[in-house]
Design a protein around this motif. Structure first.
Motif, mmCIF file in Angstrom:
data_model
loop_
_atom_site.group_PDB
_atom_site.id
_atom_site.type_symbol
_atom_site.label_atom_id
_atom_site.label_comp_id
_atom_site.label_asym_id
_atom_site.label_seq_id
_atom_site.Cartn_x
_atom_site.Cartn_y
_atom_site.Cartn_z
ATOM 1 N N GLU A 1 -24.286 19.362 43.312
ATOM 2 C CA GLU A 1 -22.974 18.869 42.621
ATOM 3 C C GLU A 1 -23.246 18.630 41.208
ATOM 4 O OE1 GLU A 1 -19.769 19.594 43.398
ATOM 5 O OE2 GLU A 1 -20.398 20.528 45.343
ATOM 6 N N HIS A 2 -24.185 17.751 40.868
ATOM 7 C CA HIS A 2 -24.542 17.491 39.646
ATOM 8 C C HIS A 2 -25.101 18.572 38.883
ATOM 9 C CE1 HIS A 2 -27.169 15.523 36.520
ATOM 10 N NE2 HIS A 2 -26.393 14.388 36.670
ATOM 11 N N ALA A 3 -25.654 19.697 39.418
ATOM 12 C CA ALA A 3 -25.998 20.672 38.774
ATOM 13 C C ALA A 3 -25.052 21.649 38.144
ATOM 14 C CB ALA A 3 -27.151 21.499 39.477
ATOM 15 N N ARG A 4 -24.002 21.710 39.191
ATOM 16 C CA ARG A 4 -22.832 22.446 38.876
ATOM 17 C C ARG A 4 -21.980 21.984 37.757
ATOM 18 N NH1 ARG A 4 -23.150 24.177 44.407
ATOM 19 N NH2 ARG A 4 -22.077 22.374 45.124
ATOM 20 N N ALA A 5 -21.744 20.455 37.992
ATOM 21 C CA ALA A 5 -21.099 19.700 36.891
ATOM 22 C C ALA A 5 -21.580 19.918 35.373
ATOM 23 C CB ALA A 5 -20.981 18.492 37.112
ATOM 24 N N ALA B 1 -26.578 20.959 61.030
ATOM 25 C CA ALA B 1 -25.574 20.044 60.474
ATOM 26 C C ALA B 1 -26.063 18.714 59.806
ATOM 27 C CB ALA B 1 -24.438 19.622 61.590
ATOM 28 N N GLU B 2 -27.200 18.374 60.267
ATOM 29 C CA GLU B 2 -27.799 16.915 60.259
ATOM 30 C C GLU B 2 -28.697 16.866 59.083
ATOM 31 O OE1 GLU B 2 -27.970 18.079 63.342
ATOM 32 O OE2 GLU B 2 -26.207 17.453 63.992
ATOM 33 N N ARG B 3 -29.443 18.040 58.651
ATOM 34 C CA ARG B 3 -30.432 18.057 57.745
ATOM 35 C C ARG B 3 -30.156 18.944 56.559
ATOM 36 N NH1 ARG B 3 -31.976 13.787 59.284
ATOM 37 N NH2 ARG B 3 -32.436 14.031 56.967
ATOM 38 N N LEU C 1 -31.275 11.202 41.019
ATOM 39 C CA LEU C 1 -30.681 11.357 42.166
ATOM 40 C C LEU C 1 -31.489 11.328 43.371
ATOM 41 C CD1 LEU C 1 -27.654 13.534 41.642
ATOM 42 C CD2 LEU C 1 -27.623 11.189 41.625
ATOM 43 N N LEU C 2 -32.894 12.083 43.155
ATOM 44 C CA LEU C 2 -33.697 12.338 44.154
ATOM 45 C C LEU C 2 -35.025 11.390 44.274
ATOM 46 C CD1 LEU C 2 -34.582 14.354 46.392
ATOM 47 C CD2 LEU C 2 -35.650 15.637 44.478
ATOM 48 N N TRP C 3 -35.658 11.215 43.065
ATOM 49 C CA TRP C 3 -36.957 10.320 43.180
ATOM 50 C C TRP C 3 -36.665 9.103 43.645
ATOM 51 C CZ3 TRP C 3 -39.133 14.321 43.973
ATOM 52 C CH2 TRP C 3 -39.283 15.487 42.905
ATOM 53 N N GLU D 1 -25.198 14.777 52.671
ATOM 54 C CA GLU D 1 -24.384 14.206 51.467
ATOM 55 C C GLU D 1 -25.222 13.891 50.192
ATOM 56 O OE1 GLU D 1 -24.299 13.157 54.731
ATOM 57 O OE2 GLU D 1 -22.300 14.130 55.157
ATOM 58 N N GLU D 2 -26.260 13.270 50.365
ATOM 59 C CA GLU D 2 -27.294 13.086 49.322
ATOM 60 C C GLU D 2 -27.904 14.339 48.662
ATOM 61 O OE1 GLU D 2 -28.902 8.737 50.612
ATOM 62 O OE2 GLU D 2 -29.826 10.383 51.464
#
Length: 219
Positions: free
Chosen positions: A159-163, A6-8, A67-69, A152-153
Motif C-alpha cells: 500500500e505504501h508503494a502504491r500510494a 490465509a495466514e502468511r 516498514l520492514l526492517w 496485514e504488515e
C-alpha cells in the motif's frame, strides 16, 4: 515459490517486483550505451525513463526501511546482522543512484560519447550493487518475512508503494510487474484489483504498455 495461505504473507510479490528492477537496470545500461553521440531526442526519452526507475527503486527501498526492517529487527535477534546488512546495502545502492543521476544530467545536457560512457559505467556499477542486494534479500530475508510478519504488515508495504505511485502511472507499473510474471502470478495480481481496473487493464492498459515498451526498446 512460497505457498500462499490465509495466514502468511505472499512474499513472491517481492520477487516479482525485483524482476522489474533487474530487467530495467539491464535495459537502461544497454539502451543508453547504444545511443549515438548527439542524439538529444533519444537521450531525453531515456533520461526520463531512468529517472522514473530511480524514483521507483528509491520508493521501494524507503518502504522497506520504514516498514520492514524495524519489525524484523524487533523479532529476529539471531538474524539482526543480516537485517543491518540489508540497510547498509540500501545505502550503497542509494549512493550509486546519486552518481547515476549526476552522470545522467551531464549526458542529457550534452549526449556526447565521453558523457555517455561515464553514465554507462555508473549504471554498470549500480547494477552490480543492486543484484548483490536483491539476491541476498530474496535468499535470506524473504523466509524471515514469511515467518515473522503478518499478512496485514506485509500488505502495508504494498500500500505504501502504491500510494507513492502517481495515478496516471499505475497501469504502466502494473504492466511492468506482469511482463515476466507466470500465469499464476498474473492472476493473483489482477485478482487484487477491482473489476473496473481489471477491465481497464485488459481493454487499454495492456496494449498501451506494450506500445510504450516497443517504442522505448526498439526505436
Amino acid at each position: 515459490m512460497t505457498t500462499v495461505t490465509a495466514e502468511r504473507p505472499w512474499v513472491q510479490e517481492m520477487v516479482i517486483v525485483h524482476r522489474v528492477f533487474r530487467r530495467e537496470s539491464r535495459y537502461m545500461h544497454d539502451l543508453i550505451g547504444a545511443v549515438r553521440p548527439g542524439d538529444t531526442a533519444r537521450a531525453a526519452v531515456l533520461a526520463g525513463l531512468a529517472r522514473e526507475y530511480i524514483e521507483g527503486l528509491h520508493n521501494h527501498h524507503t518502504s522497506e526501511d520504514e516498514l520492514l526492517w524495524p519489525k524484523l529487527l524487533a523479532r529476529v535477534d539471531l538474524d539482526a546482522e543480516l537485517v543491518l546488512r540489508m540497510e547498509e546495502q540500501h545505502q550503497v545502492v542509494d549512493a550509486g543512484l546519486l552518481e547515476v543521476e549526476r552522470r545522467l544530467a551531464a549526458w542529457e545536457r550534452s549526449p556526447a560519447e565521453p558523457e555517455r560512457d561515464a553514465l554507462v559505467a555508473a549504471l554498470a556499477q549500480h547494477r552490480r550493487d543492486l543484484l548483490l542486494h536483491l539476491d541476498e534479500e530474496e535468499q535470506q530475508v524473504l523466509p524471515l518475512i514469511h515467518e515473522h510478519l503478518t499478512v496485514e504488515e506485509w500488505s502495508a508495504l504494498s500500500e505504501h508503494a502504491r500510494a507513492k505511485t502517481p495515478k496516471d502511472k499505475l497501469l504502466f507499473v502494473l504492466g511492468a510487474l506482469l511482463e515476466e510474471a507466470t500465469p499464476e502470478e498474473r492472476d493473483r495480481f489482477l485478482g487484487l484489483l477491482p473489476l473496473p481496473a481489471r477491465l481497464l487493464w485488459r481493454t487499454v492498459g495492456k496494449r498501451s504498455y506494450a506500445k510504450q515498451m516497443n517504442k522505448i526498446r526498439n526505436p
